[in-house]
Write a protein that holds these residues in place. Structure first.
Motif, PDB file in Angstrom:
ATOM      1  N   ILE A   1     -10.534 -52.578  47.866  1.00  0.00           N
ATOM      2  CA  ILE A   1      -8.763 -51.402  47.812  1.00  0.00           C
ATOM      3  C   ILE A   1      -8.449 -52.499  47.584  1.00  0.00           C
ATOM      4  CG2 ILE A   1      -7.181 -51.685  50.300  1.00  0.00           C
ATOM      5  CD1 ILE A   1      -9.528 -52.621  52.214  1.00  0.00           C
ATOM      6  N   GLU A   2      -7.454 -51.026  46.930  1.00  0.00           N
ATOM      7  CA  GLU A   2      -6.778 -50.933  45.845  1.00  0.00           C
ATOM      8  C   GLU A   2      -5.549 -51.628  46.332  1.00  0.00           C
ATOM      9  OE1 GLU A   2      -4.284 -48.947  41.924  1.00  0.00           O
ATOM     10  OE2 GLU A   2      -6.055 -47.710  43.594  1.00  0.00           O
ATOM     11  N   CYS A   3      -4.525 -52.847  45.845  1.00  0.00           N
ATOM     12  CA  CYS A   3      -3.615 -53.808  46.169  1.00  0.00           C
ATOM     13  C   CYS A   3      -2.990 -54.533  44.713  1.00  0.00           C
ATOM     14  CB  CYS A   3      -3.969 -54.491  47.061  1.00  0.00           C
ATOM     15  SG  CYS A   3      -2.523 -55.011  47.431  1.00  0.00           S
ATOM     16  N   GLU A   4      -1.973 -54.263  44.368  1.00  0.00           N
ATOM     17  CA  GLU A   4      -1.381 -54.977  43.438  1.00  0.00           C
ATOM     18  C   GLU A   4      -0.576 -56.301  44.133  1.00  0.00           C
ATOM     19  OE1 GLU A   4      -1.070 -55.048  39.939  1.00  0.00           O
ATOM     20  OE2 GLU A   4      -2.371 -53.230  40.426  1.00  0.00           O
ATOM     21  N   PRO A   5      -0.571 -57.699  43.807  1.00  0.00           N
ATOM     22  CA  PRO A   5      -0.478 -58.953  44.382  1.00  0.00           C
ATOM     23  C   PRO A   5       1.081 -58.630  44.414  1.00  0.00           C
ATOM     24  CG  PRO A   5      -1.533 -59.354  42.787  1.00  0.00           C
ATOM     25  CD  PRO A   5      -1.171 -57.707  42.204  1.00  0.00           C
ATOM     26  N   PRO A   6       2.137 -58.303  45.379  1.00  0.00           N
ATOM     27  CA  PRO A   6       3.583 -58.338  45.697  1.00  0.00           C
ATOM     28  C   PRO A   6       4.534 -60.005  44.755  1.00  0.00           C
ATOM     29  CG  PRO A   6       2.566 -58.777  48.186  1.00  0.00           C
ATOM     30  CD  PRO A   6       1.139 -58.655  46.521  1.00  0.00           C
ATOM     31  N   LYS A   7       5.268 -59.246  44.380  1.00  0.00           N
ATOM     32  CA  LYS A   7       6.555 -59.839  44.135  1.00  0.00           C
ATOM     33  C   LYS A   7       7.020 -60.115  45.228  1.00  0.00           C
ATOM     34  CE  LYS A   7       6.706 -58.026  39.322  1.00  0.00           C
ATOM     35  NZ  LYS A   7       7.664 -56.971  38.799  1.00  0.00           N
ATOM     36  N   GLY A   8       7.473 -60.705  46.548  1.00  0.00           N
ATOM     37  CA  GLY A   8       7.919 -60.844  47.691  1.00  0.00           C
ATOM     38  C   GLY A   8       7.687 -60.843  48.386  1.00  0.00           C
ATOM     39  N   ALA A   9       8.684 -61.196  49.302  1.00  0.00           N
ATOM     40  CA  ALA A   9       8.147 -61.077  50.732  1.00  0.00           C
ATOM     41  C   ALA A   9       7.224 -62.042  51.703  1.00  0.00           C
ATOM     42  CB  ALA A   9       8.851 -59.744  51.026  1.00  0.00           C
ATOM     43  N   PHE A  10       6.324 -61.009  52.800  1.00  0.00           N
ATOM     44  CA  PHE A  10       5.129 -61.602  52.662  1.00  0.00           C
ATOM     45  C   PHE A  10       4.545 -60.439  53.726  1.00  0.00           C
ATOM     46  CE2 PHE A  10       8.000 -63.653  55.874  1.00  0.00           C
ATOM     47  CZ  PHE A  10       8.320 -62.579  56.528  1.00  0.00           C
ATOM     48  N   TYR A  11       4.350 -59.662  52.996  1.00  0.00           N
ATOM     49  CA  TYR A  11       4.093 -58.475  53.023  1.00  0.00           C
ATOM     50  C   TYR A  11       2.958 -58.130  51.884  1.00  0.00           C
ATOM     51  CZ  TYR A  11       7.108 -57.711  56.648  1.00  0.00           C
ATOM     52  OH  TYR A  11       7.900 -58.206  57.554  1.00  0.00           O
ATOM     53  N   ILE A  12       1.275 -57.812  51.941  1.00  0.00           N
ATOM     54  CA  ILE A  12       0.608 -56.514  50.881  1.00  0.00           C
ATOM     55  C   ILE A  12       1.266 -55.349  51.542  1.00  0.00           C
ATOM     56  CG2 ILE A  12      -0.029 -58.335  50.639  1.00  0.00           C
ATOM     57  CD1 ILE A  12      -2.474 -57.856  51.783  1.00  0.00           C
ATOM     58  N   PHE A  13       0.718 -53.735  50.267  1.00  0.00           N
ATOM     59  CA  PHE A  13       0.399 -52.355  50.870  1.00  0.00           C
ATOM     60  C   PHE A  13      -0.762 -51.787  50.318  1.00  0.00           C
ATOM     61  CE2 PHE A  13       3.268 -48.691  51.167  1.00  0.00           C
ATOM     62  CZ  PHE A  13       3.956 -48.917  52.674  1.00  0.00           C
ATOM     63  N   PRO A  14      -1.215 -52.099  50.257  1.00  0.00           N
ATOM     64  CA  PRO A  14      -2.572 -51.489  49.488  1.00  0.00           C
ATOM     65  C   PRO A  14      -2.985 -49.753  50.372  1.00  0.00           C
ATOM     66  CG  PRO A  14      -2.989 -52.537  51.512  1.00  0.00           C
ATOM     67  CD  PRO A  14      -2.332 -53.338  51.935  1.00  0.00           C
ATOM     68  N   LYS A  15      -3.623 -49.716  48.807  1.00  0.00           N
ATOM     69  CA  LYS A  15      -3.791 -48.121  49.196  1.00  0.00           C
ATOM     70  C   LYS A  15      -5.204 -48.082  50.012  1.00  0.00           C
ATOM     71  CE  LYS A  15      -1.409 -46.357  44.596  1.00  0.00           C
ATOM     72  NZ  LYS A  15      -1.885 -46.010  43.367  1.00  0.00           N
ATOM     73  N   VAL A  16      -4.830 -47.039  51.273  1.00  0.00           N
ATOM     74  CA  VAL A  16      -6.520 -46.236  51.581  1.00  0.00           C
ATOM     75  C   VAL A  16      -6.272 -44.662  51.397  1.00  0.00           C
ATOM     76  CG1 VAL A  16      -5.642 -48.376  53.161  1.00  0.00           C
ATOM     77  CG2 VAL A  16      -4.601 -46.381  53.658  1.00  0.00           C
ATOM     78  N   GLU A  17      -7.507 -44.107  51.947  1.00  0.00           N
ATOM     79  CA  GLU A  17      -7.572 -42.627  52.240  1.00  0.00           C
ATOM     80  C   GLU A  17      -6.442 -42.156  53.116  1.00  0.00           C
ATOM     81  OE1 GLU A  17      -9.166 -40.624  50.574  1.00  0.00           O
ATOM     82  OE2 GLU A  17      -9.849 -42.505  48.743  1.00  0.00           O
ATOM     83  N   ASN A  18      -6.767 -42.882  54.129  1.00  0.00           N
ATOM     84  CA  ASN A  18      -5.659 -42.228  55.519  1.00  0.00           C
ATOM     85  C   ASN A  18      -5.244 -43.279  56.138  1.00  0.00           C
ATOM     86  OD1 ASN A  18      -5.205 -41.540  57.929  1.00  0.00           O
ATOM     87  ND2 ASN A  18      -5.822 -39.235  57.627  1.00  0.00           N
ATOM     88  N   SER A  19      -4.126 -43.554  55.693  1.00  0.00           N
ATOM     89  CA  SER A  19      -3.259 -44.395  56.441  1.00  0.00           C
ATOM     90  C   SER A  19      -3.675 -44.808  58.318  1.00  0.00           C
ATOM     91  CB  SER A  19      -1.714 -44.617  55.526  1.00  0.00           C
ATOM     92  OG  SER A  19      -0.963 -42.894  56.640  1.00  0.00           O
ATOM     93  N   THR A  20      -3.585 -43.588  59.108  1.00  0.00           N
ATOM     94  CA  THR A  20      -3.412 -43.511  60.355  1.00  0.00           C
ATOM     95  C   THR A  20      -5.083 -43.393  61.073  1.00  0.00           C
ATOM     96  OG1 THR A  20      -1.454 -41.916  60.931  1.00  0.00           O
ATOM     97  CG2 THR A  20      -2.321 -42.162  62.375  1.00  0.00           C
ATOM     98  N   GLU A  21      -5.422 -43.463  60.116  1.00  0.00           N
ATOM     99  CA  GLU A  21      -6.942 -43.093  60.338  1.00  0.00           C
ATOM    100  C   GLU A  21      -7.709 -44.817  60.414  1.00  0.00           C
ATOM    101  OE1 GLU A  21     -11.296 -41.377  58.256  1.00  0.00           O
ATOM    102  OE2 GLU A  21      -9.978 -40.479  59.422  1.00  0.00           O
ATOM    103  N   VAL A  22      -7.005 -45.645  59.376  1.00  0.00           N
ATOM    104  CA  VAL A  22      -7.431 -46.331  58.883  1.00  0.00           C
ATOM    105  C   VAL A  22      -7.195 -47.414  59.860  1.00  0.00           C
ATOM    106  CG1 VAL A  22      -7.851 -48.851  57.303  1.00  0.00           C
ATOM    107  CG2 VAL A  22      -8.140 -46.079  56.200  1.00  0.00           C
ATOM    108  N   ALA A  23      -5.945 -47.624  60.132  1.00  0.00           N
ATOM    109  CA  ALA A  23      -5.378 -48.423  60.997  1.00  0.00           C
ATOM    110  C   ALA A  23      -5.305 -48.628  61.983  1.00  0.00           C
ATOM    111  CB  ALA A  23      -3.465 -48.389  60.639  1.00  0.00           C
ATOM    112  N   ASN A  24      -6.064 -47.030  63.085  1.00  0.00           N
ATOM    113  CA  ASN A  24      -6.412 -47.002  63.788  1.00  0.00           C
ATOM    114  C   ASN A  24      -7.442 -47.569  63.913  1.00  0.00           C
ATOM    115  OD1 ASN A  24      -4.094 -45.861  65.013  1.00  0.00           O
ATOM    116  ND2 ASN A  24      -4.763 -43.567  64.387  1.00  0.00           N
ATOM    117  N   LYS A  25      -8.979 -47.484  63.062  1.00  0.00           N
ATOM    118  CA  LYS A  25     -10.007 -47.689  62.946  1.00  0.00           C
ATOM    119  C   LYS A  25      -9.928 -49.691  63.245  1.00  0.00           C
ATOM    120  CE  LYS A  25     -14.238 -47.341  60.616  1.00  0.00           C
ATOM    121  NZ  LYS A  25     -15.036 -47.268  59.729  1.00  0.00           N
TER     122      LYS A  25
END
Length: 370
Positions: A302-326
């Protein structure tokens, strides 16, 4: 209930997508959806609250907040953020949530436009809607941040404000000093207001935090003790602005809130003026967790760049709702990017404000189900 007429501006706003994910999860799920430090409020801060209770400091305070806290915040802005604001320019609020509300309420008439990043923090859109405003979303650019040149293209005669958020929720992006200066110039040149949400300012791993108030008076700075000192439930935030803004925001604050919690204000004073080791400890631990989680997610393909701040990552996925629900169905709470705007599709937000053991457990589950 039939025939009862609710305000359309409220009907038009949905329940937070973050809340929906919480409610769908089991009680033993790994919660990577919550934007809340998992540290205890430091002892000296809790003791200040206990002392306030024992000293019977339990009545109303000045609407803008106790003078000692506003003096400490004025000094904090001067020494840490590089701009001057008098105690009369500071309002102590019930968290950054109320600070954002009174800022938007003071500025926005029905039909006015507010420019925000898309994806961006969930409250911006909802609060603008409650005030009858129209949100204009700006897709993110390099570093998952909103670019000044893209904002400039969105400005119209109806634009009242631009919300900038650095470090950013949900992406962890950090605006550069040059971008911050550019936003200040946009505000001055177009006679609009910046609302600068700086609640994650101390959780910075790369780059520097720069407040736009260093460069323009056309700004309302919003911050809180919530994230910085693990005080989310204490509900103390604050605004800083020139008198012209503060006079109008104070009207809204006085009628919806009267004043922030008196005991929590004493605790916030201890936080701002006391030892800051607790902040550095949390920052260093969050960085350690960030590095581990990013490496683990990348190892899963899963592609994800290290965030520079806060405490969240925001990785790329094919379908965000489908992946989150799964993931939620299998015991890992994450938030689909669509909860933060239509351009959030293709991403999920994962918080590393939880223990390393829980992060390891989440990665093990993700390896099995994704």
């Amino acid at each position: 209930m039939s025939g009862r007429g609710f305000a359309q501006r409220v009907l038009d706003v949905d329940i937070s997508g973050i809340r929906k994910m919480f409610e769908a999860a089991g009680s033993d799920a790994v919660n990577l959806g919550l934007g809340q430090p998992d540290f205890d409020t430091p002892d000296h801060i809790r003791q200040a609250a206990i002392d306030a209770i024992n000293e019977r400091f339990t009545g109303y305070t000045y609407g803008a907040g106790i003078i000692e806290l506003r003096e400490a915040l004025s000094q904090k802005f001067r020494e840490e953020n590089g701009f001057e604001v008098s105690t009369d320019g500071i309002i102590v609020t019930s968290g950054a949530s109320e600070a954002l509300e009174i800022a938007i309420a003071a500025l926005v008439d029905p039909g006015d436009e507010i420019i925000i990043s898309d994806p961006g923090f969930v409250s911006y859109n909802a609060l603008a809607g409650f005030m009858g405003g129209k949100v204009v979303g700006v897709p993110l650019g390099e570093g998952l941040t909103m670019r000044p040149e893209d904002v400039l293209e969105k400005i119209t005669p109806k634009t009242k404000a631009v919300i900038v958020n650095s470090p950013c929720n949900p992406t962890g992006g950090v605006l550069s000093k040059s971008d911050i200066k550019a936003y200040a110039e946009i505000a001055d040149d177009n006679d609009i207001t910046l609302i600068s949400d700086e609640v994650y300012e101390h959780f910075l791993y790369e780059g520097e935090h720069v407040s736009p108030a260093k460069f323009t008076d056309n700004v309302i700075t919003v911050n809180a003790v919530s994230k910085t000192y693990a005080m989310t439930g204490w509900r103390v935030g604050y605004t800083a602005a020139n008198k012209e803004y503060t006079e109008q925001m104070l009207k809204v604050h006085q009628y919806v809130q009267a004043c922030a919690n008196s005991i929590a204000q004493k605790a916030a004073l201890a936080a701002i003026t006391g030892p800051q080791d607790c902040v550095y400890t949390m920052r260093d631990e969050f960085k350690r967790r960030r590095d581990f989680l990013v490496e683990g997610v990348n190892a899963l393909g899963i592609e994800c760049e290290p965030p520079k701040g806060a405490f969240y990552i925001f990785p790329k996925v094919e379908n965000s709702t489908e992946v989150a629900n799964k993931l939620v169905a299998n015991g890992v709470v994450v938030v689909p990017g669509t909860a933060f705007g239509e351009n959030g599709d293709g991403y999920i937000r994962m918080s590393y404000a939880t223990s390393m053991d829980e992060i390891k457990r989440a990665l093990q589950i993700m390896e099995k189900v994704l």
